[in-house]
Design a protein around this motif. Structure first.
Motif, PDB file in Angstrom:
ATOM      1  N   ASN A  37      30.195  74.798  10.716  1.00 17.99           N
ATOM      2  CA  ASN A  37      28.794  74.532  11.011  1.00 17.99           C
ATOM      3  C   ASN A  37      28.699  74.319  12.520  1.00 17.99           C
ATOM      4  N   ASP A  49      21.325  69.423  -4.700  1.00 14.44           N
ATOM      5  CA  ASP A  49      20.209  68.589  -5.149  1.00 14.44           C
ATOM      6  C   ASP A  49      18.907  69.326  -4.861  1.00 14.44           C
ATOM      7  N   GLN A  64      19.876  69.050 -10.411  1.00 18.39           N
ATOM      8  CA  GLN A  64      21.010  69.604  -9.667  1.00 18.39           C
ATOM      9  C   GLN A  64      21.356  70.988 -10.203  1.00 18.39           C
ATOM     10  N   ARG A  93      19.433  70.030  -0.837  1.00 13.47           N
ATOM     11  CA  ARG A  93      20.423  69.245  -0.073  1.00 13.47           C
ATOM     12  C   ARG A  93      21.796  69.440  -0.704  1.00 13.47           C
ATOM     13  N   MET A  94      22.783  69.737   0.158  1.00 13.34           N
ATOM     14  CA  MET A  94      24.134  69.988  -0.318  1.00 13.34           C
ATOM     15  C   MET A  94      25.116  69.256   0.592  1.00 13.34           C
ATOM     16  N   GLU A  95      26.026  68.487   0.006  1.00 12.88           N
ATOM     17  CA  GLU A  95      27.081  67.809   0.762  1.00 12.88           C
ATOM     18  C   GLU A  95      28.379  68.579   0.588  1.00 12.88           C
ATOM     19  N   THR A  96      28.969  69.017   1.734  1.00 13.96           N
ATOM     20  CA  THR A  96      30.213  69.785   1.700  1.00 13.96           C
ATOM     21  C   THR A  96      31.230  69.179   2.661  1.00 13.96           C
ATOM     22  N   GLU A  97      32.503  69.366   2.347  1.00 14.11           N
ATOM     23  CA  GLU A  97      33.552  68.888   3.260  1.00 14.11           C
ATOM     24  C   GLU A  97      33.640  69.770   4.491  1.00 14.11           C
ATOM     25  N   GLY A 112      29.628  69.905   6.231  1.00 14.23           N
ATOM     26  CA  GLY A 112      28.854  68.679   6.295  1.00 14.23           C
ATOM     27  C   GLY A 112      27.666  68.730   5.351  1.00 14.23           C
ATOM     28  N   ILE A 113      26.606  68.040   5.712  1.00  9.12           N
ATOM     29  CA  ILE A 113      25.398  68.013   4.893  1.00  9.12           C
ATOM     30  C   ILE A 113      24.489  69.168   5.318  1.00  9.12           C
ATOM     31  N   GLN A 123      20.875  71.341   4.525  1.00 16.81           N
ATOM     32  CA  GLN A 123      19.554  71.147   3.932  1.00 16.81           C
ATOM     33  C   GLN A 123      18.696  72.389   4.156  1.00 16.81           C
TER      34      GLN A 123
END
Length: 491
Positions: A43, A150, A172, A202-206, A209-210, A212
């Motif tokens: 990112n 989400d 989800q 909204r998606m949280e990834t390693e 990151g976050i 949107q």
């Protein structure tokens, strides 16, 4: 300073360079060495993509991300570090190109990079432009990754700014696969009211990151839908004789239809034919052939229903039925065979003064005729008796008949020593075709059949003529005529 035309020529040359297949982490091209970062998924808002250049070759070096898609080249120094401008999200390579005297070529390329600042969306099917009180779903695919996303959606009125949220929901979905995003509108809104459907993701990834994203769609409230089954005929005759063997079954509509199902059912409600859905949205009147069979088997005669079920873009359901009649009637040659009393076929007569046309004949019988020459006097110049006969034939498909066979029961009158009669044939215009003399024995006589072209008015009210005649004192009785002909019919 380089002139504007020169810069344009250089940029065109950069865009026309050939793309290599791959690249290692450190890549050398003669006097050039490029060191690429190990990261391939990033990112750019939280992770830079710096490369190190060592070059002693000719010309000028340029680097760009998504070069083939219009990425802007960055001029790079012959030695040092450069942070590549990953201006847009996507999957591509970073390229280094060397330009010498206006000619450019790719001299290095990075490994394949996956760049995401936000959530990428792939939509399937047409976007929603109308919404109704029925549940709907938007089919999408999220990228990157395979983790949970989400989803929150809300529906508001554009015709009532600042008004309350009309409907909303949260759930989800998993990224990396096709998923449905359900939504709905409440009942009771104003027809054609302008609405805004908003989705927040909204998606949280390693790795990234976050991530949107927000999408908004403008649409109108719609509760009406129209569509109906159409057929090319109401009766099908599936006997494979070329007449009405198939029926075209389709639908008529005034807007796109979705999830459409068109099938034929028997009177018991069993499906006997189903038509393919060639595309998810039916925006034009499609027509399919049905041959009155189910899996190759001829169906029984009876009533069959062609039924359409579908929905419009707003989810409003439509159902339509049209009934068809299946008949086993077919084209074939059918025999017409009828016997007539001789007098009932009489059309015209000619009797000279010394002769007589008698009814009934000397043999008796209702409707019989006696043709008696010189029955009143002996003047042979006044001894002619002649008759013209005719009958109507059944209507034939396309006016098609075979030859007409007319036979008769008759012979010499009672008490006559000897007798004969002339049999006359006429064409469809009543013109003379020929004659044939018949003997005096009592029984069935079979003159030459009348050709099919002798039938008058074959396509409207078909009929045929023939005649009898005698003179010189012949006395002849005719009891009846039998008319036989094969005609082309549909039954």
């Amino acid at each position: 300073m380089t002139s504007a035309p020169a810069l344009l020529a250089l940029f065109a040359a950069l865009l026309g360079a050939v793309l290599p297949f791959g690249a290692p982490t450190a890549q050398a091209d003669g006097d050039l060495v490029v060191t690429w970062p190990a990261v391939t998924e990033l990112n750019p808002t939280i992770t830079d993509y710096p490369i190190h250049i060592e070059d002693s070759g000719p010309g000028t070096l340029y680097v760009a991300w998504q070069w083939s898609m219009g990425g802007v080249p960055q001029e790079v120094p012959p030695s040092g570090d450069v942070v590549v401008n990953l201006a847009r999200d996507g999957v591509d390579r970073v390229e280094v190109r060397r330009c010498v005297d206006g000619a450019c070529a790719v001299v290095a390329a990075s490994p394949l990079l996956h760049v995401h600042r936000g959530i990428a969306m792939e939509y399937f099917g047409d976007g929603p432009f109308t919404i109704g009180p029925h549940g709907m779903a938007l089919r999408v695919k999220f990228q990157p990754g395979t983790g949970p996303v989400d989803v929150a959606w809300s529906l508001t009125s554009l015709d009532n700014p600042g008004g309350p949220v009309l409907a909303s929901g949260e759930y989800q979905r998993l990224a990396g696969r096709k998923v449905d995003l359900p939504y709905y509108a409440p009942a009771g809104l104003v027809e054609k009211e302008r609405l805004q459907l908003t989705f927040d993701y909204r998606m949280e990834t390693e790795t990234y990151g976050i991530l949107q994203r927000q999408d908004s769609l403008e649409m109108r409230y719609d509760t009406t839908v129209w569509g109906k089954v159409t057929t090319s005929r109401t009766t099908i005759y599936p006997m494979r004789d070329g007449l009405g063997d198939q029926v075209l079954v389709g639908f008529d509509n005034d807007e796109d239809l979705y999830d459409a199902k068109l099938a034929v059912y028997d009177s018991a409600g069993t499906r006997v034919a189903r038509f393919p859905q060639e595309q998810p949205a039916w925006d034009d009147p499609y027509m399919w052939e049905w041959n009155g069979r189910s899996q190759g088997r001829l169906l029984p005669e009876g009533r069959y229903a062609a039924r359409l079920t579908a929905r419009d873009m707003a989810g409003n359901p439509v159902a339509s039925t049209k009934w068809l009649t299946l008949s086993h009637k077919r084209l074939h040659w059918k025999l017409f065979d009828r016997t007539y009393p001789a007098a009932s076929t009489l059309v015209d007569r000619y009797v000279e003064r010394c002769s007589r046309l008698q009814r009934p004949s000397s043999h008796g019988g209702r409707g019989s005729l006696g043709l008696y020459s010189l029955a009143k006097c002996g003047d042979r110049a006044a001894g002619v008796v002649s008759t013209i006969h005719g009958v109507y034939l059944p209507s034939a498909r396309d006016g098609r008949f075979k030859s007409v066979k007319v036979t008769y029961l008759g012979g010499k009158a009672e008490g006559a020593r000897d007798a004969y009669v002339q049999w006359f044939r006429y064409d469809s215009h009543g013109d003379y075709l020929g004659r044939q003399q018949q003997g005096g024995f009592w029984g069935t006589h079979s003159p030459t059949p009348l050709p099919s072209h002798a039938i008058a008015d074959r396509r409207t009210r078909p009929h045929v003529y023939w005649g009898l005649g005698l003179t010189e004192g012949s006395r002849y009785d005719v009891q009846s005529f039998r008319v036989r002909v094969r005609y082309w019919t549909f039954s």
